[in-house]
Design a protein around this motif. Structure first.
Motif, PDB file in Angstrom:
ATOM      1  N   GLY A 166      -6.237  54.507  -3.629  1.00  0.00           N
ATOM      2  CA  GLY A 166      -7.241  55.255  -4.367  1.00  0.00           C
ATOM      3  C   GLY A 166      -6.674  55.713  -5.693  1.00  0.00           C
ATOM      4  O   GLY A 166      -5.447  55.774  -5.871  1.00  0.00           O
ATOM      5  N   LEU A 172      -8.877  60.976  -8.047  1.00  0.00           N
ATOM      6  CA  LEU A 172      -9.694  61.437  -6.928  1.00  0.00           C
ATOM      7  C   LEU A 172      -9.047  62.612  -6.204  1.00  0.00           C
ATOM      8  O   LEU A 172      -9.678  63.237  -5.363  1.00  0.00           O
ATOM      9  CB  LEU A 172      -9.935  60.292  -5.939  1.00  0.00           C
ATOM     10  CG  LEU A 172     -10.727  59.095  -6.470  1.00  0.00           C
ATOM     11  CD1 LEU A 172     -10.842  58.025  -5.398  1.00  0.00           C
ATOM     12  CD2 LEU A 172     -12.099  59.516  -6.948  1.00  0.00           C
ATOM     13  N   TYR A 173      -7.804  62.915  -6.545  1.00  0.00           N
ATOM     14  CA  TYR A 173      -7.064  63.971  -5.868  1.00  0.00           C
ATOM     15  C   TYR A 173      -6.632  65.096  -6.814  1.00  0.00           C
ATOM     16  O   TYR A 173      -6.598  66.258  -6.421  1.00  0.00           O
ATOM     17  CB  TYR A 173      -5.817  63.392  -5.190  1.00  0.00           C
ATOM     18  CG  TYR A 173      -6.112  62.245  -4.264  1.00  0.00           C
ATOM     19  CD1 TYR A 173      -6.531  62.471  -2.963  1.00  0.00           C
ATOM     20  CD2 TYR A 173      -6.000  60.921  -4.703  1.00  0.00           C
ATOM     21  CE1 TYR A 173      -6.820  61.417  -2.110  1.00  0.00           C
ATOM     22  CE2 TYR A 173      -6.286  59.867  -3.858  1.00  0.00           C
ATOM     23  CZ  TYR A 173      -6.698  60.114  -2.564  1.00  0.00           C
ATOM     24  OH  TYR A 173      -6.990  59.081  -1.732  1.00  0.00           O
ATOM     25  N   MET A 212     -17.355  64.006  -5.686  1.00  0.00           N
ATOM     26  CA  MET A 212     -16.534  62.811  -5.581  1.00  0.00           C
ATOM     27  C   MET A 212     -17.267  61.588  -6.111  1.00  0.00           C
ATOM     28  O   MET A 212     -16.649  60.653  -6.626  1.00  0.00           O
ATOM     29  CB  MET A 212     -16.107  62.584  -4.126  1.00  0.00           C
ATOM     30  CG  MET A 212     -15.243  63.703  -3.554  1.00  0.00           C
ATOM     31  SD  MET A 212     -13.836  64.154  -4.621  1.00  0.00           S
ATOM     32  CE  MET A 212     -12.870  62.646  -4.555  1.00  0.00           C
ATOM     33  N   LEU A 217     -16.543  61.701  -9.780  1.00  0.00           N
ATOM     34  CA  LEU A 217     -15.157  61.322 -10.053  1.00  0.00           C
ATOM     35  C   LEU A 217     -14.934  59.831  -9.812  1.00  0.00           C
ATOM     36  O   LEU A 217     -14.239  59.173 -10.576  1.00  0.00           O
ATOM     37  CB  LEU A 217     -14.220  62.137  -9.169  1.00  0.00           C
ATOM     38  CG  LEU A 217     -13.967  63.583  -9.592  1.00  0.00           C
ATOM     39  CD1 LEU A 217     -13.230  64.329  -8.503  1.00  0.00           C
ATOM     40  CD2 LEU A 217     -13.181  63.623 -10.893  1.00  0.00           C
ATOM     41  N   ALA A 218     -15.521  59.309  -8.743  1.00  0.00           N
ATOM     42  CA  ALA A 218     -15.347  57.894  -8.413  1.00  0.00           C
ATOM     43  C   ALA A 218     -15.892  57.012  -9.532  1.00  0.00           C
ATOM     44  O   ALA A 218     -15.270  56.017  -9.925  1.00  0.00           O
ATOM     45  CB  ALA A 218     -16.034  57.578  -7.088  1.00  0.00           C
ATOM     46  N   VAL A 275     -16.597  57.907  -1.086  1.00  0.00           N
ATOM     47  CA  VAL A 275     -15.193  58.287  -0.988  1.00  0.00           C
ATOM     48  C   VAL A 275     -15.002  59.120   0.271  1.00  0.00           C
ATOM     49  O   VAL A 275     -15.691  60.120   0.465  1.00  0.00           O
ATOM     50  CB  VAL A 275     -14.756  59.096  -2.227  1.00  0.00           C
ATOM     51  CG1 VAL A 275     -13.303  59.523  -2.088  1.00  0.00           C
ATOM     52  CG2 VAL A 275     -14.963  58.278  -3.493  1.00  0.00           C
TER      53      VAL A 275
END
Length: 418
Positions: free
Chosen positions: A162, A166-167, A354, A357-358, A369
């Protein structure tokens, strides 16, 4: 090691909660603004644009020159045309590197497959130690954005990949330390292993690397049995680099989810955090007492000496039995992360976050996600900073050494934290 409190990132909710769509828009906007809030990010983006324009101009001039006075000449073969384009591109990359070098730009990269598909603790400490060394050298970090989850940590039983965005909050990270994403570096300078560089294993100290001032890219490439975090160890690096544990900031989606969970437990400073490490650490050959010391019977004896009865506990654990800690409910109000699973389910604000963000990092539209083990650990770490009291497995609950009986220290013990 938990991240210290950072109010600018983990902020309380506003009185009126924004809609799920607003959450997603905010999260993706934060990623799109990556690097734009720092002078370095603006310079890198501007130079990248100028470099692209220069390459386009060069290619256009070469194309015009090749056709002047040659109306009757045969067109080049597709293979020859491709070779010319490739050579022109390489020349443009070299020109951009030369210009950046003349302007004093210098870069640092950790290139290590052994620091990729690993657990969150290993990965984060390798990144933090490498970033600390880059800062000591006055170099810009080239951040590899592929975040690989080992099959033991993915939650699905298979290796997964990933985007690091995403984190983590890349905008916040870039505002704290000069940093460029690998894909932006490659777009501007070409493949990193084709740029002027020098590779170093773990061994030469930070001071020894500092003399390489003229080298455009310094690459730390750990050899067999070495890892990136070892630059924090005195036995591997005589210069004690200063690690900033707040560099790795969870992204806005993780931060909002963390605060929602904290609110459900009464709010910040109204619950206590208990870390109970089990699973891989219950092997008696390495940790002879941990299994016993982290069982409910032992916890009922130990915890009341640390946390008053009747308190609200959040238990961060890798114990898979969801009812393992039920006996503690006779004395405490007990929560685990799984009690809040609806917060990252279908239709949740987290899912909208998410999704935004994705899309920003290039994940195919419509791909959901998953709330994976990396995100779970980040939520746990973030909740720890909001808790009233914290209790750790090592050495509050057991006297076993975190890394086993034959290891003198854990990751980062020799690094000084700011």
């Amino acid at each position: 090691m938990g991240l210290r409190d950072s109010p600018a990132v983990l902020r309380p909710h506003a009185a009126a909660s924004p809609s799920a769509r607003d959450h997603g828009d905010s999260a993706s906007a934060s990623f799109r603004e990556w690097g734009g809030q720092s002078e370095h990010g603006e310079r890198a983006r501007r130079a990248s644009t100028e470099g692209q324009e220069a390459r386009a101009s060069t290619e256009g001039q070469e194309a015009r020159a090749s056709t002047e006075g040659q109306e009757t000449a045969q067109p080049p073969s597709p293979a020859a045309s491709g070779e010319q384009d490739s050579e022109a591109q390489q020349q443009a990359y070299r020109a951009e590197v030369e210009r950046a070098t003349a302007q004093g730009e210098r870069y640092y990269l950790l290139s290590s497959s052994r620091d990729m598909c690993v657990g969150q603790g290993h990965w984060s400490w390798s990144q933090l130690c490498s970033a600390a060394e880059a800062k000591a050298l006055g170099r810009t970090v080239v951040l590899v954005t592929d975040r690989c989850l080992h099959q033991e940590h993915s939650g699905t039983g298979r290796e997964e990949h990933g985007h690091v965005g995403l984190y983590y909050n890349l905008t916040a990270m870039g505002s704290q330390q000069p940093m460029v994403l690998m894909e932006h570096f490659v777009a501007r300078f070409g493949p990193w292993d084709m740029t002027p560089m020098r590779k170093f294993p773990i061994g030469p100290s930070t001071g020894e690397l500092s003399v390489e001032r003229d080298v455009f890219l310094v690459v730390r490439e750990p050899q067999e049995g070495q890892f990136g975090f070892m630059v924090c160890y005195k036995e591997h690096n005589q210069d004690n680099v200063t690690v900033d544990p707040e560099l790795l900031v969870p992204n806005d989606a993780i931060a909002r989810l963390t605060h929602t969970i904290a609110d459900a437990m009464g709010g910040q400073q109204r619950f206590d955090y208990v870390h109970v490490r089990r699973g891989d650490k219950t092997d008696p050959t390495h940790w002879p007492h941990l299994d016993h010391d982290t069982r409910p019977e032992a916890l009922l004896q130990k915890l009341p000496t640390l946390i008053p009865r009747g308190s609200t506990l959040y238990i961060a654990t890798n114990e898979r039995d969801l009812h393992f800690f039920d006996p503690l409910k006779a004395v405490y109000i007990v929560y685990r992360e799984e009690d809040f699973a609806a917060l990252w389910g279908e239709g949740s604000a987290w899912e909208a976050d998410m999704r935004g963000l994705a899309a920003a990092v290039g994940v195919a539209r419509g791909t959901r996600v998953e709330f994976d083990s990396e995100m779970r650990v980040l939520v746990d770490y973030s909740l720890k900073k909001l808790a009233r009291r914290t209790v750790e497995t090592f050495y509050d609950l057991t006297n076993d050494n975190r890394d086993g009986p034959n290891l003198a220290h854990g990751i980062g013990q020799n690094a000084s934290a700011t």
